[in-house]
Scaffold this active site. Sequence first.
Site, PDB file in Angstrom:
ATOM      1  N   PHE A   1     -12.980  62.815 -32.174  1.00  0.00           N
ATOM      2  CA  PHE A   1     -13.982  63.954 -31.753  1.00  0.00           C
ATOM      3  C   PHE A   1     -14.225  64.839 -32.748  1.00  0.00           C
ATOM      4  CE2 PHE A   1     -15.685  67.192 -29.317  1.00  0.00           C
ATOM      5  CZ  PHE A   1     -16.264  66.741 -28.098  1.00  0.00           C
TER       6      PHE A   1
ATOM      7  N   LEU B   1      -7.370  63.706 -35.338  1.00  0.00           N
ATOM      8  CA  LEU B   1      -8.808  64.020 -35.539  1.00  0.00           C
ATOM      9  C   LEU B   1      -9.197  63.804 -34.244  1.00  0.00           C
ATOM     10  CD1 LEU B   1      -9.792  61.918 -38.446  1.00  0.00           C
ATOM     11  CD2 LEU B   1      -9.427  64.316 -38.401  1.00  0.00           C
TER      12      LEU B   1
ATOM     13  N   TYR C   1       1.760  47.976 -29.751  1.00  0.00           N
ATOM     14  CA  TYR C   1       0.514  47.728 -30.321  1.00  0.00           C
ATOM     15  C   TYR C   1       0.207  46.149 -30.214  1.00  0.00           C
ATOM     16  CZ  TYR C   1       0.913  52.848 -31.851  1.00  0.00           C
ATOM     17  OH  TYR C   1       1.176  54.002 -31.957  1.00  0.00           O
TER      18      TYR C   1
ATOM     19  N   HIS D   1       9.607  55.593 -28.774  1.00  0.00           N
ATOM     20  CA  HIS D   1       8.125  55.894 -28.408  1.00  0.00           C
ATOM     21  C   HIS D   1       7.798  56.708 -27.479  1.00  0.00           C
ATOM     22  CE1 HIS D   1       3.908  53.535 -29.240  1.00  0.00           C
ATOM     23  NE2 HIS D   1       3.970  54.874 -28.992  1.00  0.00           N
TER      24      HIS D   1
END
Length: 330
Positions: free
Chosen positions: A211, A207, A59, A126
């Site tokens: 959406f 979530l 990230y 990951h």
Amino acid sequence: MKQRTLSDDLTVSALGLGCMPMAGVGKNMYGAANADESIATIHRAIDLGVTFFDTAEIYGPHANEELVGRAIRGKRDGLVIATKFGFRIEDGAARGTDSSPANVRAACEGSLKRLGIETIDLFYQHRVDPKVPIEETVGAMADLVKEGKVRHLGLSEAGAATLRKAAAVHPIAALQSEYSLWERDIEEEILPTCRELGIGFVPYSPLGRGFLTGQITSRSDLPEGDYRLNDPRYSEENFAKNMGVVGVVKGIADAYGVSPAQIALAWLLAQGSDVVPIPGSKRRATLEDSMAAVDVALSADDLAKLDAAAPRGGTAGPRYREQMMAMVRL
């Protein structure tokens, strides 16, 4: 904040905080983030009793871990910090997977430094690296546990067979994979395998990349450059089809006087005491709304309505584009 157990000796808050939107990802993910507000969001999460925080070296790369490190400085006690490795990072970008033992160690050392901690509480691979046997990777991760640099091991988006091979080398505390009302495929084989092996489950994107919150009513609601404009499930072809489940979620939310996000998270929490979702947030207001889901108890009738509206395999479109789909469930 209620607590849940992922593995025999890993207890965390019932909801964790996904830190990916906060820094180092930028407008091409979930809109631009403000570092001060992101740090304030982490501090507010701690005040609310959240103990479980999720980041990753990719990230940014690296910027997200650095931000989390700044936020938890002086507040480390009692927190469970999870991060992930698994990519070859060159010139500030991922250049394919790399779960070689050498990279496992280098990634761990880098994450410890950026986070400003002595031990990573939960260290995930990951993405499975098809070039490196999982036994070799987990063996290298286990060495870090022996050295006290890592407490618990995890995998992300691994298939059932990979989970079995990994657990034969060292106990796996958690599997992180996408799971929500619009992504339920893990229920068929992967979630049962986790339960058989005593592996906790950590849903990301609980979530549906926003959406299921009901806040996005058309593609025009997304800012220019938002990566979801290229998400197959947000496409012109699939968007309207996928709005059906949102209507049901909203209806139940209205009956309870809560937000649709809380209903979607409450549904996940109802799937088992070993399930710990990590909704992402970069603002305090969104965080506070999501965390209130721990107090929403859905009835059997509510759960049946949601199951009927969002059956496994019922969402229109794949969850990723082809290149990313090739990296999951290996």
